[in-house]
Design an enzyme around this catalytic site. Structure first.
Site, PDB file in Angstrom:
ATOM      1  N   CYS A 160       0.878  -1.121  -0.020  1.00  0.00           N
ATOM      2  CA  CYS A 160       0.088  -0.066  -0.003  1.00  0.00           C
ATOM      3  C   CYS A 160       0.877   1.253  -0.081  1.00  0.00           C
ATOM      4  O   CYS A 160       1.768   1.366  -0.911  1.00  0.00           O
ATOM      5  CB  CYS A 160      -0.976  -0.021   1.172  1.00  0.00           C
ATOM      6  SG  CYS A 160      -2.358   0.950   0.902  1.00  0.00           S
ATOM      7  N   HIS A 215      -3.664  -5.764   1.129  1.00  0.00           N
ATOM      8  CA  HIS A 215      -2.834  -5.932   2.215  1.00  0.00           C
ATOM      9  C   HIS A 215      -2.860  -7.425   2.561  1.00  0.00           C
ATOM     10  O   HIS A 215      -3.770  -7.915   3.248  1.00  0.00           O
ATOM     11  CB  HIS A 215      -3.576  -5.308   3.370  1.00  0.00           C
ATOM     12  CG  HIS A 215      -3.260  -3.605   3.381  1.00  0.00           C
ATOM     13  ND1 HIS A 215      -2.497  -3.156   3.828  1.00  0.00           N
ATOM     14  CD2 HIS A 215      -4.387  -2.914   2.718  1.00  0.00           C
ATOM     15  CE1 HIS A 215      -2.699  -1.775   3.681  1.00  0.00           C
ATOM     16  NE2 HIS A 215      -3.591  -1.422   3.083  1.00  0.00           N
ATOM     17  N   GLU A 236      -1.182  -8.879   4.792  1.00  0.00           N
ATOM     18  CA  GLU A 236      -0.670  -8.893   6.406  1.00  0.00           C
ATOM     19  C   GLU A 236      -2.050  -8.682   7.047  1.00  0.00           C
ATOM     20  O   GLU A 236      -2.234  -9.090   8.499  1.00  0.00           O
ATOM     21  CB  GLU A 236       0.188  -7.759   6.600  1.00  0.00           C
ATOM     22  CG  GLU A 236      -0.501  -6.375   6.880  1.00  0.00           C
ATOM     23  CD  GLU A 236      -0.659  -5.489   5.694  1.00  0.00           C
ATOM     24  OE1 GLU A 236      -0.596  -6.302   4.646  1.00  0.00           O
ATOM     25  OE2 GLU A 236      -0.907  -4.495   5.690  1.00  0.00           O
TER      26      GLU A 236
END
Lengths: 90, 232
Positions: free
Chosen positions: B85, B202, B204
């Site tokens: 990002c 994302h 994560e």
């Protein structure tokens, strides 16, 4: 040494989709301004600096534009001097 | 794996990344943007967020941080660098990846789950996936529209450097599946040597079934096991 006020205009490069410009274009169109051909949105940066000459001031700002103030992938820039004040001799 | 999570003023996915590394058995440390030296790490991660409030351009100010000189050197020496990002935006601003991420074509911030197709399974980050596999991963960005000059875009395609693309349920790169207007539905790219990956989605945040998806886990386990093989 003189004091310079410079104006830096950063614009989206031609050919690159400018979604902000497009949205404004559509809004103006819906308000009745239907003869608009194109709208593009950029930004203006006002900067003051001291330099020995106008050329040096502009050169320095060009270097700043290449390094930080514009992204060469997506933006073009123009620099103009809006005011020059010569320093009082000591 | 010893991973450095580089934090900038305005980073907000740093703890998620830290936890993702720990979850796959790695060792993570936060490295503040004013610190110097990455010699003791074998991976460098740039988290998402809004470094410096996205002033001027997303990632433009963070790119000038002292630590970024070390990140560039680390990457140029072949070290594994992942930018997610805002981290992807910073990697582009720093010139470690080509192109730029501009305003979403819709002009609105997009925060939702998207479907990604894995286009490369031979990078340090993606060996745990299968080619063409689709993943469910969230996005949350206002400037994720990938743009570059025509020559760069063609080069990315001919060299197979697109790692992830936005696709629909059927795995097709449709316009509707593209959340931000990116050229050729690009969601993530790698550099010419394959050690730097930048992506807008994302992974994560896709580490726990409770939070909707575990499709990000394989990215971090891939990185961990590939780095272990390299160092042994």
């Amino acid at each position: 040494m003189s004091q310079f006020q410079l104006e830096i205009r950063v614009k989206p490069r031609p050919g690159l989709l400018d979604p902000q410009g497009k949205a404004i274009h559509n809004a103006l169109h819906s308000l009745g301004w239907d003869s608009i051909e194109d709208v593009r949105v950029g930004k203006v940066i006002y900067l003051e600096l001291e330099a020995d000459s106008r050329e040096i001031a502009v050169d320095r700002v060009h270097a700043m534009c290449r390094k930080l103030l514009s992204n060469p992938v997506t933006e073009d820039f123009e620099v103009s001097v809006s005011e020059e004040v010569e320093a009082e001799p000591l | 794996m010893r991973a450095a999570v580089v934090t900038f003023p305005g980073s907000n996915c740093d703890y998620d990344l830290y936890k993702a590394i720990q979850q796959v058995g790695g060792e993570a440390s936060f490295v503040w943007h004013r610190e110097r030296g990455l010699e003791s790490y074998d991976a460098v991660l740039l988290p998402g967020g809004f470094s410096y409030g996205d002033y001027l351009r997303a990632g433009a100010i963070a790119r000038m941080s002292p630590i970024m000189e070390d990140v560039v050197e680390f990457a140029n020496n072949g070290g594994a660098v992942l930018g997610i990002c805002n981290g992807f935006q910073i990697l582009c601003e720093a010139g470690l990846l080509p192109g730029a991420l501009v305003r979403n074509a819709s002009l609105s911030f997009q925060s939702k789950d998207v479907r990604l197709r894995v286009e490369r399974t031979d990078t340090l980050f993606t060996t745990g996936y299968t080619l063409g596999q689709t993943l469910r991963v969230p996005i949350a960005h206002g400037e994720g529209n990938y743009e570059a000059d025509q020559r760069t875009l063609e080069q990315l395609e001919t060299e197979g450097r697109v790692v992830f693309r936005y696709v629909d349920q059927a795995g097709e790169t449709t316009e509707d599946a593209n959340p931000n207007g990116s050229w050729h539905n690009i969601a993530g790219i790698t550099n010419a040597t394959g050690n730097v990956l930048g992506m807008m989605p994302h992974p994560e945040r896709s580490m726990e079934q409770l939070l909707g998806s575990v499709d990000g886990v394989a990215l971090f386990t891939s990185l961990g096991s590939n780095l272990a093989m390299l160092t042994n």
